[in-house]
Write a protein that holds these residues in place. Sequence first.
Motif, PDB file in Angstrom:
ATOM      1  N   LEU A 493     -54.744  31.669 -55.265  1.00 29.03           N
ATOM      2  CA  LEU A 493     -55.502  30.845 -56.198  1.00 29.03           C
ATOM      3  C   LEU A 493     -56.982  30.773 -55.838  1.00 29.03           C
ATOM      4  O   LEU A 493     -57.846  30.885 -56.704  1.00 29.03           O
ATOM      5  N   TRP A 494     -57.316  30.587 -54.560  1.00 32.06           N
ATOM      6  CA  TRP A 494     -58.718  30.373 -54.186  1.00 32.06           C
ATOM      7  C   TRP A 494     -59.564  31.612 -54.424  1.00 32.06           C
ATOM      8  O   TRP A 494     -60.776  31.512 -54.612  1.00 32.06           O
ATOM      9  N   ALA A 496     -58.620  34.088 -56.853  1.00 32.87           N
ATOM     10  CA  ALA A 496     -58.409  34.627 -58.201  1.00 32.87           C
ATOM     11  C   ALA A 496     -59.674  34.506 -59.047  1.00 32.87           C
ATOM     12  O   ALA A 496     -60.290  33.436 -59.102  1.00 32.87           O
ATOM     13  N   GLN A 499     -58.668  31.339 -62.472  1.00 29.47           N
ATOM     14  CA  GLN A 499     -57.628  30.558 -61.821  1.00 29.47           C
ATOM     15  C   GLN A 499     -56.696  29.854 -62.798  1.00 29.47           C
ATOM     16  O   GLN A 499     -55.508  29.695 -62.525  1.00 29.47           O
ATOM     17  N   PHE A 525     -62.880  24.712 -61.122  1.00 29.71           N
ATOM     18  CA  PHE A 525     -61.958  25.814 -61.366  1.00 29.71           C
ATOM     19  C   PHE A 525     -62.610  26.880 -62.244  1.00 29.71           C
ATOM     20  O   PHE A 525     -63.377  26.562 -63.158  1.00 29.71           O
ATOM     21  N   PRO A 549     -53.068  32.711 -62.167  1.00 33.62           N
ATOM     22  CA  PRO A 549     -52.192  31.824 -61.383  1.00 33.62           C
ATOM     23  C   PRO A 549     -51.563  30.691 -62.188  1.00 33.62           C
ATOM     24  O   PRO A 549     -50.384  30.380 -62.007  1.00 33.62           O
ATOM     25  N   ARG A 590     -55.941  25.216 -53.883  1.00 31.29           N
ATOM     26  CA  ARG A 590     -57.161  26.036 -53.816  1.00 31.29           C
ATOM     27  C   ARG A 590     -57.922  25.781 -52.523  1.00 31.29           C
ATOM     28  O   ARG A 590     -58.312  26.721 -51.823  1.00 31.29           O
TER      29      ARG A 590
END
Length: 596
Positions: A493-494, A496, A499, A525, A549, A590
């Motif tokens: 996630l962090w 991507a 997100q 985000f 995600p 995240r």
Amino acid sequence: MDMQEFFESEVGKRTFRHTASHILAQAVKQLFPQAKLAIGPAVENGFYYDFDVAAPFTPEDLKAIEAAMKKIVKHNLPLERFELPPAEAIALLEEMDEPYKVELAQEHAAKGEAISFYRQGDFVDLCAGPHLASTGAVKGFALTSATGAYWRGDSNKKMLQRIYGTAFPTKEALQTYLAAVEEAKKRDHNKLGRELEYFTTTDVIGQGLPILLPKGTMVLRTLQRFVEDEEEKRGYLQTKTPLFAKRELYKISGHWDHYRDGMFLLGDPQDFEKPEAEIFALRPMTCPFQFQAYLNKMRSYRDLPLRYNETSTLFRNEASGEMHGLIRVRQFTISEGHIACRPDQLAKEFADSLELAKFMLDTLGLLEDVRFRFSLWDENDRKKYIGDAAQWEAVQATMRGILNDLQIDYTEEAGEAAFYGPKLDIQIKNVHGKEDTLITIQIDFQLAERFGMVYIDPEGQKQFPYVIHRTSIGCYERTLALLLEKYAGAMPLWLAPEQVRVLPITERHHEAAQALLAQLRQAGFRASSDDRNEKIGYKIREAQKEKIPYMLLLGDQEAENGTVAVRQRGEGDVGALPVAEFLAKAAAERDARAHD
């Protein structure tokens, strides 16, 4: 002999696959009598053989060659070794009209030793061996590809045709391997990265010069900010230095004499050897530039250690055959750094550099995939290096002691050191098994003196510091490639590039979707809203293809209750959550930089 047990050893694998390469050569000579034989070694995961033929091999040719190989295996031909004196060996190869083998035999003849051959049926090949007793042991094999290859890797020599293959003791083992190869192809960053629009290349820009698209750029930006912030916490001072310099800088460092072929030179080639001409070169590394920052003023022993870091764009003139996607390119970005330190600080600074590298790898989920290589100089090839033998042996002993104290599980390899000092290379393989260096930590005991970098010790005397050359995450482009392959494009996630995607069910939910999108972006985000006039099932499938995600579905009920229907990559529908609860949950994931 138990073939499976023998195959499990490295010697067994090489022997097995080298035998398979001779079976391949015999089959090619049967189908293409005019083909000239070059070399056919075993390599990691298989073998190849190079041939001089009138036209490149086609897929149909490979099928026919495989069929001929099966007949040779079925006939279970014994492999018989025999030796000839050099003159007789050369005469035999000339009679066989094998010019490449003649060249190899002439080189062996200079040593005055007998030259060995192997015979299987009516096929004879110059070879040192070893081989299996007979062709029948090679139960499972496959030809995997055909490509061009210069004789002896020299672009000035003739282009030959290389056939690659692999071999196993059983057909079942072969099928298991081929299935793994197919999975690797799906994960190949060169395929995934283009399909997911992380990067592209174009002929008009050139080989080894990828274009990072918005997704790829976003991942690299995230990584760069993470690295620079972490290094700042650890006492690094960031510099920003020029992308090219006069050749005089590289002459001081030694790169002009030891690395010139790997550099892009600017100017008229006819002027490169003229001392009065102003010649420039794009930088292949940052160290000579950061040394100038050190030389900006006189340094005291109290100023050390002095840690410089830089997100550096570098240029290296890689051979065209070596380049691959983002893993090996001609322009790249690296998390470079140089530490000037006193002798009493060397061990701690080296340990801290290694701890930083391991921290980065662990955060990315790559630590379990690497091995550590202690790269030494080659005392038999001293022209590659600067400094004398005593200096090299002393510094290598110091570095070995540091590694042992740190209890690093490492291998040693001669000839892989930098020209100015030994190094610890952190090695990693891509999905196809090709190994590259991801991160290096080097001890330099020479360049400070060449550049006149000194510090004043407590007695008022001038001393030269040690310099540690290090990267913390290595080449960003290569790291991106490895992450794409590690996670099959489904970035944590962090990292991507996108997100969260909001999926309004119908057009009347667009306004609520835009309000939710604003909340997501305000919370930090990377998010978008799919407002296309498409069915929700189609929108979900599109988001899944792009490996997003989180998907947040928004319909009448969700808009009314202030909730979202959450779909998580790999989990599917995880139910409805209040918006605030989702934001808190996703933010925690995240910020933890969690990875699978």
